[in-house]
Design a protein around this motif. Sequence first.
Motif, short mmCIF file in Angstrom:
data_model
loop_
_atom_site.label_atom_id
_atom_site.label_comp_id
_atom_site.label_asym_id
_atom_site.label_seq_id
_atom_site.Cartn_x
_atom_site.Cartn_y
_atom_site.Cartn_z
N GLU A 21 28.34 57.41 78.44
CA GLU A 21 28.53 58.79 77.99
C GLU A 21 30.00 59.09 77.71
OE1 GLU A 21 26.34 61.22 77.14
OE2 GLU A 21 24.79 59.70 77.40
N ASN A 24 30.74 57.64 74.38
CA ASN A 24 30.15 58.50 73.36
C ASN A 24 30.99 59.76 73.14
OD1 ASN A 24 28.18 59.42 71.50
ND2 ASN A 24 27.24 60.64 73.12
N LEU A 28 32.80 61.00 69.73
CA LEU A 28 32.61 62.34 69.17
C LEU A 28 33.94 63.04 68.91
CD1 LEU A 28 29.62 63.79 71.21
CD2 LEU A 28 29.67 63.38 68.76
N HIS A 32 35.34 64.14 65.31
CA HIS A 32 35.63 65.56 65.08
C HIS A 32 37.07 65.77 64.63
CE1 HIS A 32 34.97 69.82 65.31
NE2 HIS A 32 35.93 69.97 66.20
N ASN A 39 27.47 69.23 64.56
CA ASN A 39 27.28 70.21 65.62
C ASN A 39 28.36 70.02 66.69
OD1 ASN A 39 26.36 72.04 67.46
ND2 ASN A 39 24.35 71.13 67.72
N GLN A 41 28.93 71.59 69.26
CA GLN A 41 28.43 71.86 70.61
C GLN A 41 28.04 70.56 71.33
OE1 GLN A 41 28.38 74.75 72.35
NE2 GLN A 41 29.58 75.53 70.64
N ASN A 42 27.86 69.48 70.58
CA ASN A 42 27.54 68.20 71.20
C ASN A 42 28.67 67.73 72.11
OD1 ASN A 42 25.08 68.10 69.95
ND2 ASN A 42 25.76 66.77 68.29
N ILE A 43 29.92 68.05 71.77
CA ILE A 43 31.06 67.68 72.60
C ILE A 43 30.95 68.40 73.95
CG2 ILE A 43 33.57 67.80 72.83
CD1 ILE A 43 33.71 67.50 69.77
N LYS A 44 30.66 69.67 73.91
CA LYS A 44 30.52 70.47 75.13
C LYS A 44 29.37 69.95 75.98
CE LYS A 44 29.77 75.28 76.50
NZ LYS A 44 29.57 76.64 75.98
N LYS A 45 28.25 69.64 75.35
CA LYS A 45 27.09 69.13 76.07
C LYS A 45 27.40 67.79 76.73
CE LYS A 45 22.29 67.76 75.39
NZ LYS A 45 22.46 66.50 76.08
N ALA A 46 28.11 66.92 76.01
CA ALA A 46 28.45 65.60 76.56
C ALA A 46 29.37 65.74 77.77
CB ALA A 46 29.11 64.74 75.48
N ASP A 49 27.28 66.93 80.70
CA ASP A 49 26.40 65.88 81.20
C ASP A 49 27.18 64.88 82.06
OD1 ASP A 49 24.12 66.91 80.05
OD2 ASP A 49 24.16 65.56 78.31
#
Length: 63
Positions: A21, A24, A28, A32, A39, A41-46, A49
């Motif tokens: 992760e 990943n 990202l 970016h 999206n 928001q994928n950075i924030k989600k990663a 997590d």
Amino acid sequence: MKAVEIKELSVADLQERIEAEKANLNKLKVTHAVSQIENPQNIKKARRDIARMMTILHEKMNK
């Protein structure tokens, strides 16, 4: 990934998953920086997590 799913993993699997992760997340961030990703928001989600997995890993290590 939900906390229930993370708690089912072993310590070794959890460590491997954290490393994957993190890689990943770095990918990202670079993508970016170069061009806009679909999206952001994928950075924030990663990030969240990874933090969730690290928290559960520390809980397992201290037991």
